[in-house]
Design an enzyme around this catalytic site. Structure first.
Site, mmCIF file in Angstrom:
data_model
loop_
_atom_site.group_PDB
_atom_site.id
_atom_site.type_symbol
_atom_site.label_atom_id
_atom_site.label_comp_id
_atom_site.label_asym_id
_atom_site.label_seq_id
_atom_site.Cartn_x
_atom_site.Cartn_y
_atom_site.Cartn_z
ATOM 1 N N SER A 156 0.830 -1.216 0.000
ATOM 2 C CA SER A 156 0.000 0.000 0.000
ATOM 3 C C SER A 156 0.860 1.261 0.000
ATOM 4 O O SER A 156 0.596 2.210 -0.749
ATOM 5 C CB SER A 156 -0.893 0.031 1.246
ATOM 6 O OG SER A 156 -1.882 -0.951 1.152
ATOM 7 N N ARG B 211 -2.775 -14.142 -2.377
ATOM 8 C CA ARG B 211 -2.924 -14.431 -0.944
ATOM 9 C C ARG B 211 -3.518 -15.818 -0.700
ATOM 10 O O ARG B 211 -3.277 -16.431 0.339
ATOM 11 C CB ARG B 211 -3.745 -13.342 -0.258
ATOM 12 C CG ARG B 211 -3.078 -11.967 -0.398
ATOM 13 C CD ARG B 211 -3.473 -10.983 0.651
ATOM 14 N NE ARG B 211 -3.113 -9.635 0.256
ATOM 15 C CZ ARG B 211 -1.893 -9.109 0.346
ATOM 16 N NH1 ARG B 211 -0.909 -9.813 0.850
ATOM 17 N NH2 ARG B 211 -1.655 -7.873 -0.061
ATOM 18 N N ASP C 11 -6.951 -8.122 4.444
ATOM 19 C CA ASP C 11 -6.199 -8.980 3.525
ATOM 20 C C ASP C 11 -5.668 -10.238 4.208
ATOM 21 O O ASP C 11 -5.208 -11.164 3.536
ATOM 22 C CB ASP C 11 -5.044 -8.195 2.890
ATOM 23 C CG ASP C 11 -5.555 -7.072 1.988
ATOM 24 O OD1 ASP C 11 -6.683 -7.195 1.476
ATOM 25 O OD2 ASP C 11 -4.844 -6.076 1.816
ATOM 26 N N SER D 41 -13.469 1.478 2.559
ATOM 27 C CA SER D 41 -12.456 1.221 1.523
ATOM 28 C C SER D 41 -11.421 2.344 1.484
ATOM 29 O O SER D 41 -11.737 3.489 1.205
ATOM 30 C CB SER D 41 -13.123 1.095 0.155
ATOM 31 O OG SER D 41 -12.136 1.216 -0.851
ATOM 32 N N GLY E 105 -6.006 -3.430 -8.080
ATOM 33 C CA GLY E 105 -7.141 -2.573 -7.706
ATOM 34 C C GLY E 105 -6.672 -1.239 -7.149
ATOM 35 O O GLY E 105 -7.271 -0.192 -7.409
ATOM 36 N N GLN F 243 -9.114 2.488 -0.665
ATOM 37 C CA GLN F 243 -8.884 2.853 -2.070
ATOM 38 C C GLN F 243 -9.858 3.936 -2.493
ATOM 39 O O GLN F 243 -9.475 4.898 -3.174
ATOM 40 C CB GLN F 243 -9.027 1.613 -2.960
ATOM 41 C CG GLN F 243 -7.934 0.585 -2.681
ATOM 42 C CD GLN F 243 -8.098 -0.701 -3.450
ATOM 43 O OE1 GLN F 243 -9.087 -0.887 -4.166
ATOM 44 N NE2 GLN F 243 -7.144 -1.600 -3.312
ATOM 45 N N ARG G 9 -12.704 -14.366 -2.002
ATOM 46 C CA ARG G 9 -11.847 -15.047 -1.018
ATOM 47 C C ARG G 9 -12.625 -15.883 -0.014
ATOM 48 O O ARG G 9 -12.042 -16.780 0.615
ATOM 49 C CB ARG G 9 -10.934 -14.026 -0.314
ATOM 50 C CG ARG G 9 -9.830 -13.542 -1.242
ATOM 51 C CD ARG G 9 -8.882 -12.554 -0.607
ATOM 52 N NE ARG G 9 -7.760 -12.271 -1.498
ATOM 53 C CZ ARG G 9 -6.964 -11.213 -1.410
ATOM 54 N NH1 ARG G 9 -7.170 -10.313 -0.464
ATOM 55 N NH2 ARG G 9 -5.962 -11.046 -2.252
HETATM 56 C C1 S3P Z 1 -5.696 -1.205 -0.114
HETATM 57 C C2 S3P Z 1 -6.937 -1.199 0.464
HETATM 58 C C3 S3P Z 1 -7.751 -2.408 0.682
HETATM 59 C C4 S3P Z 1 -6.909 -3.667 0.601
HETATM 60 C C5 S3P Z 1 -5.991 -3.658 -0.588
HETATM 61 C C6 S3P Z 1 -5.045 -2.459 -0.525
HETATM 62 C C7 S3P Z 1 -4.986 0.073 -0.293
HETATM 63 O O1 S3P Z 1 -8.760 -2.480 -0.309
HETATM 64 O O2 S3P Z 1 -7.713 -4.812 0.573
HETATM 65 O O3 S3P Z 1 -5.214 -4.831 -0.635
HETATM 66 O O4 S3P Z 1 -3.756 0.068 -0.547
HETATM 67 O O5 S3P Z 1 -5.624 1.126 -0.160
HETATM 68 P P1 S3P Z 1 -10.163 -1.673 -0.182
HETATM 69 O O6 S3P Z 1 -9.877 -0.229 -0.241
HETATM 70 O O7 S3P Z 1 -10.965 -2.142 -1.383
HETATM 71 O O8 S3P Z 1 -10.767 -2.116 1.107
#
Ligand code: S3P
Length: 433
Positions: A20, A391, A318, A165, A91, A167, A349
């Protein structure tokens, strides 16, 4: 790849750097005025995708003597890519870059691999549209490919981050840097805060606070971001695999060095302690604005079952598949609930854990938003399907270490998405029977 029974797991390990923070160390510094230097950048599938994408957007990124130099071009300095941006399996790259592009005066199209093209994007597109972004995608804007034409008159919005989230939060904050007025993100359950920490360190107009309603971030239009030096700590999500191995293989003892223990990320380690695992944070310190520790983990013969509730999910999101695998060794029944987000990760998952556990002779119950795992079960072994999910492949490899007949992992190479040296490290730390 077949993982067979281990005699013991022993040694010291600095697992690869945090995924991240590595993503953000490119995406956010690309918007600074001047050159940022990143030490210990994670070189893995997903984060190298981020580098490729930002190079395609006109950012010069050099590597020398283990350091990455990101020559930021300011808040609106990206250039129009001359081809479709390929987001691979990532993602985080996709959603954060959408936030960045929303306010840039350029046009871009994004696509990704088979897994990423099935993952929901409306959660980012809808709030970005509310901010004034011109963006659309397949399936009414929910799936890649997505096309975006930046709009230089974005406006800030107030957003309630129901899914917790990070993200989505990060995408809106990055768009908010170029928006008129305040961008406010409210989180009833706090998600990882690396974006906020990095933006603060770079001089953004950002403030965070906690109250009974949860966590809030306030961001105002920012004139410029200053470059920073970032030292990326080890990834707790990668360290989790070896911590799990040490806890379940008799006689084991390991030291995981320089691991990020940000409270929005270390829920797995706290949950293991609640299960009674012999885990200790040593030499706690701060590095580049993030809390870090060396983590000592020892074999624990009497693990207790636990329950995981919705409010605990984001800090271990995760690691939940791995937690479910360890729960097969605890005394009692472990119940994981409120984790429906697991269904829209690199694979579903919940399904991946349940189906694979059944394949190797373990009793387990699937819930719409979680899993119920009976403890003290023997792991017979067999073949598991990784669903091309890093994972899942790594988690079941760890369970292979206590299996009677070994666990064969299909498509083990997918581990390179976050942890290219995983099988090498496994060989270094594990003595097999
Ligand atoms: C992440 C946020 C999480 C996590 C992903 C990395 C990030 O996802 O599961 O592996 O770096 O901001 P979500 O924002 O969809 O929860």
């Amino acid at each position: 790849m077949k993982i067979t029974k281990a005699k013991v797991v022993k040694g010291k390990l600095r697992v690869p750097s945090d995924k991240s923070i590595s993503h953000r160390s490119i995406i956010i510094t690309a918007l600074a005025e001047g050159t940022s230097i990143v030490k210990n950048f994670l070189k893995a599938g997903d984060t190298l995708t981020t580098i490729d994408v930002f190079r395609s957007l006109g950012i010069k990124i050099d590597e020398a003597e283990g350091l990455f130099f990101i020559h930021g071009k300011g808040l609106k300095g990206l250039t129009e890519p001359d081809d479709v941006l390929y987001m691979g399996n990532s993602g985080t790259t996709t959603r954060l870059t959408l936030g960045v592009l929303a306010g840039q005066p350029i046009f871009a199209v994004m696509t990704g691999d088979n897994s990423l093209r099935k993952r929901p994007m409306k959660r980012v597109l809808l709030p970005l549209k509310n901010m004034g972004a011109n963006v659309d995608g397949r399936n009414k804007g929910d799936y890649l490919p997505i096309a975006i034409r930046g709009n230089s008159s974005l406006r800030g919005i107030e957003f309630f981050n129901e899914k917790a989230s990070a993200q989505v939060k990060s995408a809106l904050l990055l768009a908010g840097l170029n928006a008129k007025g305040k961008t406010i993100v409210i989180e009833p359950i706090m998600s990882r805060d690396h974006t906020e920490r990095m933006l603060k360190a770079m001089g953004a107009n950002i403030r965070t606070e906690f109250d009974e309603g949860g966590y809030r971030v306030y961001l105002d239009k920012t004139e410029k971001l200053n470059p920073v030096d970032i030292n990326v700590p080890a990834d707790p999500s990668s360290a989790a695999f070896f911590a799990a191995a040490a806890v379940i293989v008799p006689g084991s003892e390991i030291l995981l060095e320089e691991v990020l223990i940000n409270p929005t990320r270390d829920g797995f380690f706290r949950k293991l302690k609640e299960m009674g695992a012999d885990i200790e944070y040593l030499n706690q310190r701060e590095e580049a604005g993030e809390p870090v520790a060396d983590i000592s983990v020892k074999y624990t013969p009497h693990l207790k079952a636990v329950s995981v509730e919705k409010k605990e999910v984001p800090s271990m999101i995760d690691e939940l598949p791995l937690l479910a695998l360890i729960a097969t060794q605890a005394e009692g029944e472990t119940v994981i609930k409120g984790a429906e987000e697991l269904r829209v990760k690199e694979s579903d998952r919940i399904k991946a854990v349940v189906e694979n556990l059944k394949r190797i002779g373990v009793e387990v119950e699937e819930l719409p938003d979680g899993i119920i795992i009976k403890g003290k079960q023997k792991i017979k072994g067999g073949t598991i399907e990784s669903y091309h999910d890093h994972r899942i492949a790594m988690g079941f490899s760890i369970l292979g270490l206590i299996s009677e007949e070994g666990i064969e992992i299909k498509d083990p190479e997918c581990a390179t998405i976050s942890y290219p040296q995983f099988y090498e490290h496994l060989k270094q730390l594990v003595i097999f029977e």
